[in-house]
Design a protein around this motif. Sequence first.
Motif: not given
Length: 187
Positions: A78-88, A100-106
């Motif tokens: 969830s929140l961590g998914a946003w973090l993972a995507q942002t950092i990746a 898992l359970h979430g995404t972030g802005e692209v």
Amino acid sequence: MLFHSVLGLHPTVEETAERLRSAGHRVFTPDLFDGRTPESVEAGVELKDEIGQDEILRRAIAAAAPHSDTGLVYAGFSLGAWLAQTIAFGDEKARGLLLLHGTGEVPDDAAVDGLPTQLHVADPDAYEPHDWQTVWYLRMREAGADVEVFRYPGAGHLYTHRGVPDHDEEASTRTWRVVGDFLRELG
């Protein structure tokens, strides 16, 4: 690198880390909430707001930085998914992205050249509307990610988290089976 949800280092985070370690992976689980583990999603959102999203992102980047030369798979709940995507997006050595359970802005200028990416979400998900997932998928593909989306009908938002109302054992079991295959393919 496995980032937690607004529930902090909930037992599910450590269970997941142990599951992955047993499969031969090194797993880092940074505590971005200073040892606090909220009792509910609502309390977790309050804590997230108290700390501030920018500070949480700063802490996540600082936790990942010492390991980024190894070619991390970024993962999060969830929140961590946003973090993972942002950092990746900012790590050209990233080997994979597991959400898992979430995404972030692209971001408009995102470029991830073939980054293997999996998204696992409830269907429907109150925090990830279906139309958002479609937009997210298309934007990720435009950025160059190799994306797979897995939806779990009838599961709650944090369906992998034991002990919370959203938990769904069947969906969780299916998720971990698919995740195991994904990580084995990444090597």
